[in-house]
Design an enzyme around this catalytic site. Structure first.
Site, PDB file in Angstrom:
ATOM      1  N   PRO A   6     -13.181 -16.196 -11.418  1.00 48.52           N
ATOM      2  CA  PRO A   6     -14.379 -16.368 -10.604  1.00 48.52           C
ATOM      3  C   PRO A   6     -14.807 -17.819 -10.399  1.00 48.52           C
ATOM      4  O   PRO A   6     -14.804 -18.624 -11.334  1.00 48.52           O
ATOM      5  CB  PRO A   6     -15.461 -15.618 -11.398  1.00 48.52           C
ATOM      6  CG  PRO A   6     -14.714 -14.611 -12.197  1.00 48.52           C
ATOM      7  CD  PRO A   6     -13.374 -15.225 -12.503  1.00 48.52           C
ATOM      8  N   ASN A   7     -15.177 -18.098  -9.156  1.00 55.12           N
ATOM      9  CA  ASN A   7     -15.746 -19.379  -8.706  1.00 55.12           C
ATOM     10  C   ASN A   7     -14.721 -20.504  -8.558  1.00 55.12           C
ATOM     11  O   ASN A   7     -15.063 -21.578  -8.050  1.00 55.12           O
ATOM     12  CB  ASN A   7     -16.900 -19.840  -9.628  1.00 55.12           C
ATOM     13  CG  ASN A   7     -18.007 -18.802  -9.699  1.00 55.12           C
ATOM     14  OD1 ASN A   7     -18.504 -18.366  -8.667  1.00 55.12           O
ATOM     15  ND2 ASN A   7     -18.378 -18.365 -10.892  1.00 55.12           N
ATOM     16  N   ARG A  14     -17.865 -27.083  -5.955  1.00 57.72           N
ATOM     17  CA  ARG A  14     -18.533 -26.590  -7.145  1.00 57.72           C
ATOM     18  C   ARG A  14     -18.628 -27.682  -8.214  1.00 57.72           C
ATOM     19  O   ARG A  14     -17.602 -28.150  -8.715  1.00 57.72           O
ATOM     20  CB  ARG A  14     -17.665 -25.439  -7.675  1.00 57.72           C
ATOM     21  CG  ARG A  14     -18.101 -24.914  -8.981  1.00 57.72           C
ATOM     22  CD  ARG A  14     -17.078 -23.980  -9.585  1.00 57.72           C
ATOM     23  NE  ARG A  14     -17.649 -23.434 -10.784  1.00 57.72           N
ATOM     24  CZ  ARG A  14     -16.960 -22.885 -11.748  1.00 57.72           C
ATOM     25  NH1 ARG A  14     -15.651 -22.762 -11.639  1.00 57.72           N
ATOM     26  NH2 ARG A  14     -17.571 -22.427 -12.811  1.00 57.72           N
ATOM     27  N   TYR A  19     -15.719 -30.496 -12.244  1.00 55.53           N
ATOM     28  CA  TYR A  19     -14.424 -29.939 -11.849  1.00 55.53           C
ATOM     29  C   TYR A  19     -13.650 -30.791 -10.839  1.00 55.53           C
ATOM     30  O   TYR A  19     -12.535 -30.428 -10.463  1.00 55.53           O
ATOM     31  CB  TYR A  19     -14.629 -28.518 -11.289  1.00 55.53           C
ATOM     32  CG  TYR A  19     -15.235 -27.576 -12.304  1.00 55.53           C
ATOM     33  CD1 TYR A  19     -14.533 -27.225 -13.459  1.00 55.53           C
ATOM     34  CD2 TYR A  19     -16.521 -27.055 -12.133  1.00 55.53           C
ATOM     35  CE1 TYR A  19     -15.095 -26.387 -14.411  1.00 55.53           C
ATOM     36  CE2 TYR A  19     -17.082 -26.199 -13.078  1.00 55.53           C
ATOM     37  CZ  TYR A  19     -16.364 -25.878 -14.212  1.00 55.53           C
ATOM     38  OH  TYR A  19     -16.909 -25.044 -15.154  1.00 55.53           O
ATOM     39  N   ASN A  70      -6.370 -19.044 -15.725  1.00 54.94           N
ATOM     40  CA  ASN A  70      -7.702 -19.617 -15.945  1.00 54.94           C
ATOM     41  C   ASN A  70      -8.702 -18.498 -15.673  1.00 54.94           C
ATOM     42  O   ASN A  70      -9.059 -18.236 -14.522  1.00 54.94           O
ATOM     43  CB  ASN A  70      -7.966 -20.814 -15.017  1.00 54.94           C
ATOM     44  CG  ASN A  70      -9.286 -21.501 -15.351  1.00 54.94           C
ATOM     45  OD1 ASN A  70     -10.133 -20.927 -16.044  1.00 54.94           O
ATOM     46  ND2 ASN A  70      -9.464 -22.718 -14.861  1.00 54.94           N
ATOM     47  N   ALA A  73     -15.276 -18.056 -16.196  1.00 51.62           N
ATOM     48  CA  ALA A  73     -16.336 -17.586 -17.100  1.00 51.62           C
ATOM     49  C   ALA A  73     -15.930 -16.316 -17.854  1.00 51.62           C
ATOM     50  O   ALA A  73     -16.442 -16.059 -18.960  1.00 51.62           O
ATOM     51  CB  ALA A  73     -17.629 -17.359 -16.322  1.00 51.62           C
ATOM     52  N   HIS A  76     -15.090 -16.163 -21.674  1.00 51.12           N
ATOM     53  CA  HIS A  76     -16.034 -16.168 -22.779  1.00 51.12           C
ATOM     54  C   HIS A  76     -16.546 -14.789 -23.176  1.00 51.12           C
ATOM     55  O   HIS A  76     -17.171 -14.660 -24.217  1.00 51.12           O
ATOM     56  CB  HIS A  76     -17.205 -17.101 -22.429  1.00 51.12           C
ATOM     57  CG  HIS A  76     -16.742 -18.436 -21.898  1.00 51.12           C
ATOM     58  ND1 HIS A  76     -15.927 -19.280 -22.631  1.00 51.12           N
ATOM     59  CD2 HIS A  76     -16.922 -19.060 -20.686  1.00 51.12           C
ATOM     60  CE1 HIS A  76     -15.651 -20.366 -21.907  1.00 51.12           C
ATOM     61  NE2 HIS A  76     -16.242 -20.250 -20.725  1.00 51.12           N
ATOM     62  N   ASP A  83      -7.718  -7.603 -23.151  1.00 52.68           N
ATOM     63  CA  ASP A  83      -6.827  -6.464 -23.392  1.00 52.68           C
ATOM     64  C   ASP A  83      -5.668  -6.447 -22.394  1.00 52.68           C
ATOM     65  O   ASP A  83      -4.550  -6.072 -22.747  1.00 52.68           O
ATOM     66  CB  ASP A  83      -7.608  -5.148 -23.324  1.00 52.68           C
ATOM     67  CG  ASP A  83      -8.472  -4.914 -24.558  1.00 52.68           C
ATOM     68  OD1 ASP A  83      -8.346  -5.680 -25.540  1.00 52.68           O
ATOM     69  OD2 ASP A  83      -9.271  -3.956 -24.539  1.00 52.68           O
ATOM     70  N   GLU A  94      -3.199 -20.006 -21.274  1.00 55.67           N
ATOM     71  CA  GLU A  94      -4.599 -20.118 -20.837  1.00 55.67           C
ATOM     72  C   GLU A  94      -4.864 -21.578 -20.477  1.00 55.67           C
ATOM     73  O   GLU A  94      -4.490 -22.473 -21.249  1.00 55.67           O
ATOM     74  CB  GLU A  94      -5.502 -19.685 -21.997  1.00 55.67           C
ATOM     75  CG  GLU A  94      -6.988 -19.868 -21.750  1.00 55.67           C
ATOM     76  CD  GLU A  94      -7.825 -19.599 -23.012  1.00 55.67           C
ATOM     77  OE1 GLU A  94      -7.253 -19.241 -24.075  1.00 55.67           O
ATOM     78  OE2 GLU A  94      -9.058 -19.773 -22.924  1.00 55.67           O
ATOM     79  N   HIS A  96      -7.774 -24.489 -18.709  1.00 56.05           N
ATOM     80  CA  HIS A  96      -9.108 -24.826 -18.216  1.00 56.05           C
ATOM     81  C   HIS A  96      -9.072 -26.241 -17.673  1.00 56.05           C
ATOM     82  O   HIS A  96      -8.408 -27.118 -18.251  1.00 56.05           O
ATOM     83  CB  HIS A  96     -10.148 -24.728 -19.336  1.00 56.05           C
ATOM     84  CG  HIS A  96     -10.230 -23.348 -19.913  1.00 56.05           C
ATOM     85  ND1 HIS A  96     -10.867 -22.320 -19.279  1.00 56.05           N
ATOM     86  CD2 HIS A  96      -9.682 -22.821 -21.030  1.00 56.05           C
ATOM     87  CE1 HIS A  96     -10.738 -21.212 -19.991  1.00 56.05           C
ATOM     88  NE2 HIS A  96     -10.017 -21.492 -21.065  1.00 56.05           N
ATOM     89  N   SER A  98     -11.858 -28.176 -17.357  1.00 51.93           N
ATOM     90  CA  SER A  98     -12.713 -28.919 -18.285  1.00 51.93           C
ATOM     91  C   SER A  98     -12.307 -28.564 -19.717  1.00 51.93           C
ATOM     92  O   SER A  98     -11.412 -27.733 -19.919  1.00 51.93           O
ATOM     93  CB  SER A  98     -14.180 -28.541 -18.043  1.00 51.93           C
ATOM     94  OG  SER A  98     -14.394 -27.175 -18.385  1.00 51.93           O
ATOM     95  N   ARG A 103     -18.469 -28.483 -24.191  1.00 51.99           N
ATOM     96  CA  ARG A 103     -19.582 -28.170 -23.280  1.00 51.99           C
ATOM     97  C   ARG A 103     -20.606 -27.258 -23.981  1.00 51.99           C
ATOM     98  O   ARG A 103     -20.726 -27.272 -25.188  1.00 51.99           O
ATOM     99  CB  ARG A 103     -18.998 -27.562 -22.000  1.00 51.99           C
ATOM    100  CG  ARG A 103     -18.058 -28.556 -21.268  1.00 51.99           C
ATOM    101  CD  ARG A 103     -17.468 -27.956 -20.010  1.00 51.99           C
ATOM    102  NE  ARG A 103     -18.521 -27.632 -19.047  1.00 51.99           N
ATOM    103  CZ  ARG A 103     -18.326 -26.831 -17.991  1.00 51.99           C
ATOM    104  NH1 ARG A 103     -17.115 -26.319 -17.771  1.00 51.99           N
ATOM    105  NH2 ARG A 103     -19.316 -26.572 -17.172  1.00 51.99           N
ATOM    106  N   ARG A 107     -19.637 -21.606 -24.122  1.00 49.14           N
ATOM    107  CA  ARG A 107     -18.242 -21.820 -23.689  1.00 49.14           C
ATOM    108  C   ARG A 107     -17.307 -22.066 -24.873  1.00 49.14           C
ATOM    109  O   ARG A 107     -16.102 -22.230 -24.697  1.00 49.14           O
ATOM    110  CB  ARG A 107     -18.153 -23.007 -22.726  1.00 49.14           C
ATOM    111  CG  ARG A 107     -18.943 -22.823 -21.451  1.00 49.14           C
ATOM    112  CD  ARG A 107     -18.694 -23.979 -20.480  1.00 49.14           C
ATOM    113  NE  ARG A 107     -19.786 -24.104 -19.538  1.00 49.14           N
ATOM    114  CZ  ARG A 107     -19.896 -23.414 -18.394  1.00 49.14           C
ATOM    115  NH1 ARG A 107     -18.938 -22.569 -18.036  1.00 49.14           N
ATOM    116  NH2 ARG A 107     -20.934 -23.574 -17.599  1.00 49.14           N
TER     117      ARG A 107
HETATM  118  C1  DQA Z   1     -13.395 -23.202 -16.704  1.00 50.58           C
HETATM  119  C2  DQA Z   1     -14.403 -23.326 -17.865  1.00 50.58           C
HETATM  120  C3  DQA Z   1     -15.310 -22.107 -17.913  1.00 50.58           C
HETATM  121  O1  DQA Z   1     -16.259 -22.252 -18.969  1.00 50.58           O
HETATM  122  C4  DQA Z   1     -16.075 -21.963 -16.614  1.00 50.58           C
HETATM  123  O2  DQA Z   1     -16.854 -20.779 -16.633  1.00 50.58           O
HETATM  124  C5  DQA Z   1     -15.190 -22.003 -15.412  1.00 50.58           C
HETATM  125  C6  DQA Z   1     -14.084 -22.952 -15.382  1.00 50.58           C
HETATM  126  C7  DQA Z   1     -12.558 -24.483 -16.537  1.00 50.58           C
HETATM  127  O3  DQA Z   1     -11.513 -24.394 -15.878  1.00 50.58           O
HETATM  128  O4  DQA Z   1     -12.933 -25.555 -17.024  1.00 50.58           O
HETATM  129  O5  DQA Z   1     -15.442 -21.318 -14.413  1.00 50.58           O
HETATM  130  O6  DQA Z   1     -12.510 -22.124 -17.001  1.00 50.58           O
END
Ligand code: DQA
Length: 140
Positions: A6-7, A14, A19, A70, A73, A76, A83, A94, A96, A98, A103, A107
Site C-alpha cells: 500500500p501507498n 508521497r 521516500y 515490500n 505498512a 507491521h 502467513d 523483505e 524497505h 527507509s 522511525r 514501525r
Molecule cells: C516502508 C516502511 C513502512 O513503515 C511504511 O509503512 C511504508 C514504506 C518503506 O519502504 O520504507 O509504506 O515499507
C-alpha cells in the site's frame, strides 16, 4: 516477482523527504534493469489491497518464484501477509526504502521478518537492487 504494498504506487509524491522523489515507475525500471543484468526476469507489481498481495504471494509459492517484498505498512500488523510468506517455496527478501527501525515505534515491529530469508532496509532503491542481486546469487 517484486511486490510492493500500500501507498508505494505514490512514490515521488508521497513524503519525498522520507521516500525520495523518484516514482514507482522508475523503481520498476531499476528493478527490471538490475534483473536483466543479473539474469533474472523481473515482474514488478504494486497493490494497495492486502488481498491482492496475498494472491500474488500464493502465485509465487505455486510457481516456485523468488520474491522481493515490500509489504509497506502491512509489514507491521498483517498476520495474513506473514502467513502467505510462510508458504513460500523460494527465497523471499523483505525490503524497505527507509529504515523502519530508526522511525516511529510502531514501525519497529515487522511480523514478516521471522518468515523471510533476509531483510534489507534503509538504502532507498538500493534495497531492491541488493535484494535482486542476492536472489540471483541464491538461485544460481
Ligand atoms: C516502508 C516502511 C513502512 O513503515 C511504511 O509503512 C511504508 C514504506 C518503506 O519502504 O520504507 O509504506 O515499507
Amino acid at each position: 516477482m517484486v511486490l510492493n504494498g500500500p501507498n508505494l504506487g505514490r512514490l515521488g509524491l508521497r513524503e519525498p523527504e522520507v521516500y525520495g522523489t523518484a516514482t514507482h515507475g522508475e523503481l520498476a525500471a531499476l528493478c527490471r534493469a538490475t534483473g536483466t543484468a543479473a539474469g533474472l526476469d523481473v515482474d514488478v507489481r504494486q497493490s494497495d489491497s492486502e488481498a491482492e498481495l496475498i494472491g500474488w504471494l500464493h502465485e509465487a509459492a505455486a510457481g516456485g518464484l523468488p520474491v522481493v517484498l515490500n509489504p509497506a505498512a502491512l509489514t507491521h500488523y498483517s498476520y495474513a501477509v506473514r502467513d502467505a510468506v510462510a508458504m513460500a517455496t523460494a527465497p523471499v527478501i523483505e525490503v524497505h526504502l527507509s529504515n523502519p527501525g530508526a522511525r516511529e515505534s510502531f514501525r519497529h515491529v515487522s511480523v514478516v521478518t521471522p518468515v523471510v530469508t533476509a531483510t534489507i532496509a534503509g538504502l532507498g532503491f538500493g534495497s531492491y537492487r541488493h535484494a535482486l542481486l542476492a536472489i540471483a546469487e541464491l538461485t544460481r
